[in-house]
Design a protein around this motif. Structure first.
Motif, PDB file in Angstrom:
ATOM      1  N   GLU A  64       8.715   4.869   5.674  1.00 36.19           N
ATOM      2  CA  GLU A  64       7.261   3.284   5.869  1.00 36.19           C
ATOM      3  C   GLU A  64       7.787   2.913   6.990  1.00 36.19           C
ATOM      4  OE1 GLU A  64       9.703  -0.897   4.534  1.00 36.19           O
ATOM      5  OE2 GLU A  64      11.297   0.130   2.828  1.00 36.19           O
ATOM      6  N   VAL A  65       5.318   2.380   7.326  1.00 38.43           N
ATOM      7  CA  VAL A  65       5.113   2.049   8.199  1.00 38.43           C
ATOM      8  C   VAL A  65       4.843   0.967   7.878  1.00 38.43           C
ATOM      9  CG1 VAL A  65       3.026   2.719   9.404  1.00 38.43           C
ATOM     10  CG2 VAL A  65       4.444   3.873   8.469  1.00 38.43           C
ATOM     11  N   SER A  66       5.656  -0.517   8.958  1.00 32.41           N
ATOM     12  CA  SER A  66       5.443  -2.129   9.405  1.00 32.41           C
ATOM     13  C   SER A  66       3.821  -2.466  10.411  1.00 32.41           C
ATOM     14  CB  SER A  66       6.534  -3.005   8.723  1.00 32.41           C
ATOM     15  OG  SER A  66       7.119  -2.499   8.262  1.00 32.41           O
ATOM     16  N   VAL A  67       2.842  -1.850  10.288  1.00 32.83           N
ATOM     17  CA  VAL A  67       1.298  -2.193  10.818  1.00 32.83           C
ATOM     18  C   VAL A  67       0.718  -2.312   9.938  1.00 32.83           C
ATOM     19  CG1 VAL A  67       1.630  -0.566  12.275  1.00 32.83           C
ATOM     20  CG2 VAL A  67       0.286   0.268  10.800  1.00 32.83           C
ATOM     21  N   PRO A  68      -0.372  -3.527  10.292  1.00 34.35           N
ATOM     22  CA  PRO A  68      -1.473  -4.165   9.485  1.00 34.35           C
ATOM     23  C   PRO A  68      -3.071  -2.947   8.797  1.00 34.35           C
ATOM     24  CG  PRO A  68      -1.576  -4.998  11.796  1.00 34.35           C
ATOM     25  CD  PRO A  68       0.014  -4.462  11.701  1.00 34.35           C
ATOM     26  N   VAL A  69      -2.555  -2.927   8.353  1.00 35.94           N
ATOM     27  CA  VAL A  69      -4.215  -1.733   7.668  1.00 35.94           C
ATOM     28  C   VAL A  69      -4.194  -3.309   6.560  1.00 35.94           C
ATOM     29  CG1 VAL A  69      -4.377  -0.208   6.397  1.00 35.94           C
ATOM     30  CG2 VAL A  69      -2.443   0.169   8.159  1.00 35.94           C
ATOM     31  N   VAL A 109       3.708   9.116   9.481  1.00 34.45           N
ATOM     32  CA  VAL A 109       4.650   7.986   9.751  1.00 34.45           C
ATOM     33  C   VAL A 109       4.279   8.243  11.023  1.00 34.45           C
ATOM     34  CG1 VAL A 109       7.084   7.542  10.138  1.00 34.45           C
ATOM     35  CG2 VAL A 109       6.400   8.380   7.779  1.00 34.45           C
ATOM     36  N   GLU A 110       2.502   8.121  11.619  1.00 34.00           N
ATOM     37  CA  GLU A 110       1.956   8.435  13.309  1.00 34.00           C
ATOM     38  C   GLU A 110       1.776   7.639  13.389  1.00 34.00           C
ATOM     39  OE1 GLU A 110       0.865  12.193  13.687  1.00 34.00           O
ATOM     40  OE2 GLU A 110       2.580  13.655  13.048  1.00 34.00           O
ATOM     41  N   LEU A 166       1.126  -1.255  -0.180  1.00 31.49           N
ATOM     42  CA  LEU A 166       0.023   0.061   0.029  1.00 31.49           C
ATOM     43  C   LEU A 166       1.217   1.034   0.254  1.00 31.49           C
ATOM     44  CD1 LEU A 166      -2.401   0.816   0.336  1.00 31.49           C
ATOM     45  CD2 LEU A 166      -2.708   1.400   2.777  1.00 31.49           C
ATOM     46  N   ILE A 167       1.264   2.143  -1.214  1.00 27.44           N
ATOM     47  CA  ILE A 167       2.163   3.254  -1.433  1.00 27.44           C
ATOM     48  C   ILE A 167       0.645   4.795  -1.342  1.00 27.44           C
ATOM     49  CG2 ILE A 167       3.387   4.009  -2.963  1.00 27.44           C
ATOM     50  CD1 ILE A 167       4.300   1.152  -3.560  1.00 27.44           C
ATOM     51  N   ILE A 168       1.295   5.070  -0.804  1.00 25.76           N
ATOM     52  CA  ILE A 168       0.769   6.626  -0.936  1.00 25.76           C
ATOM     53  C   ILE A 168       1.041   7.593  -1.194  1.00 25.76           C
ATOM     54  CG2 ILE A 168      -1.304   8.811   0.016  1.00 25.76           C
ATOM     55  CD1 ILE A 168      -1.497   5.853   1.644  1.00 25.76           C
ATOM     56  N   ARG A 169       1.707   8.582  -2.332  1.00 26.71           N
ATOM     57  CA  ARG A 169       1.704   9.749  -2.595  1.00 26.71           C
ATOM     58  C   ARG A 169       0.940  11.199  -2.580  1.00 26.71           C
ATOM     59  NH1 ARG A 169       3.063  12.607  -8.239  1.00 26.71           N
ATOM     60  NH2 ARG A 169       1.549  13.559  -6.883  1.00 26.71           N
ATOM     61  N   GLY A 170       1.396  12.107  -2.171  1.00 28.51           N
ATOM     62  CA  GLY A 170       0.276  13.356  -1.508  1.00 28.51           C
ATOM     63  C   GLY A 170       1.217  13.997  -0.783  1.00 28.51           C
ATOM     64  N   PRO A 171       0.269  14.891  -0.448  1.00 36.21           N
ATOM     65  CA  PRO A 171       0.466  16.256   0.283  1.00 36.21           C
ATOM     66  C   PRO A 171       0.467  15.201   1.961  1.00 36.21           C
ATOM     67  CG  PRO A 171      -1.413  16.725  -0.841  1.00 36.21           C
ATOM     68  CD  PRO A 171      -1.245  15.252  -0.699  1.00 36.21           C
ATOM     69  N   GLY A 172       1.559  15.848   2.742  1.00 30.27           N
ATOM     70  CA  GLY A 172       1.856  15.676   3.973  1.00 30.27           C
ATOM     71  C   GLY A 172       2.002  14.064   4.652  1.00 30.27           C
ATOM     72  N   VAL A 173       2.958  13.601   2.847  1.00 26.60           N
ATOM     73  CA  VAL A 173       3.103  12.290   2.945  1.00 26.60           C
ATOM     74  C   VAL A 173       4.362  12.027   2.513  1.00 26.60           C
ATOM     75  CG1 VAL A 173       3.634   9.931   1.670  1.00 26.60           C
ATOM     76  CG2 VAL A 173       1.255  10.908   1.836  1.00 26.60           C
ATOM     77  N   GLN A 174       5.616  11.707   3.391  1.00 27.08           N
ATOM     78  CA  GLN A 174       6.898  11.244   4.097  1.00 27.08           C
ATOM     79  C   GLN A 174       7.454  11.074   2.858  1.00 27.08           C
ATOM     80  OE1 GLN A 174       8.292  11.407   7.894  1.00 27.08           O
ATOM     81  NE2 GLN A 174       9.930  10.791   7.687  1.00 27.08           N
TER      82      GLN A 174
END
Length: 185
Positions: A124-129, A161-162, A112-120
């Motif tokens: 990488e964040v490794s938690v279940p979504v 990334v919070e 799940l890759i997201i690009r856009g405003p506020g995205v660092q």
């Protein structure tokens, strides 16, 4: 376990024809016969393996991203771009057959890759979504609210990334064929 194991399993255990297996894997029947007979096929390292489908997909993604970036420049507005895919397929890992209904990471994890405003960038964040979280996340990114609570929750904080302290550490994985005994748990 590699492709040789999968091919041998399909021909010797599942009883599939060498011709069909060769066609599905995009290799010659001679190679399939060598795999089945246990001979080590010749491999020429001087010729890289052709990946025409991946090249077309990559090329199309680059075109689409360029169009989005051009629209952003023209309008002065930023947008989110989200990339994901279907879950993977086993190709003999864990000595399992060629399929995707086993509950191991290779068959359940998806990018799940997201690009856009506020995205660092590069974070990488490794938690279940889960899929159940996508609608609330997209609504939150758009500044809208979700009308019905389907049990999912917005992962908008993860984009920054919070990781919230109460974010889940596991996810439920269900398969509709499990009730019929067709899934190997």
């Amino acid at each position: 376990v590699d492709q040789v194991h999968v091919i041998r399993h399909q021909v010797l255990v599942e009883g599939r024809s060498q011709r069909r297996v060769a066609r599905e894997f995009g290799i010659s029947r001679v190679t399939v016969r060598k795999y089945v007979e246990g001979a080590t096929p010749e491999r020429r390292e001087d010729q890289p393996r052709a990946r025409p489908v991946w090249e077309k997909v990559r090329s199309r993604i680059e075109e689409l991203l360029a169009a989005v970036e051009e629209a952003e420049r023209r309008t002065g507005r930023e947008t989110y771009v989200v990339f994901s895919s279907d879950n993977g397929f086993f190709l003999g890992e864990h000595r399992l057959p060629y399929e995707k209904s086993w509950h191991y990471g290779a068959a359940t994890d998806v990018p799940l890759i997201i690009r856009g405003p506020g995205v660092q960038r590069g974070a990488e964040v490794s938690v279940p979504v889960g899929n159940i979280d996508l609608a609330p996340t997209f609504a939150a990114l758009a500044g809208a609210r979700v009308l019905a609570n389907d049990g999912g929750r917005s992962s908008k904080a993860l984009v920054a990334v919070e990781v919230p302290g109460d974010w889940r550490s596991t996810a439920l994985i269900e398969h509709p064929e499990a009730a019929l005994g067709l899934v190997h748990l």
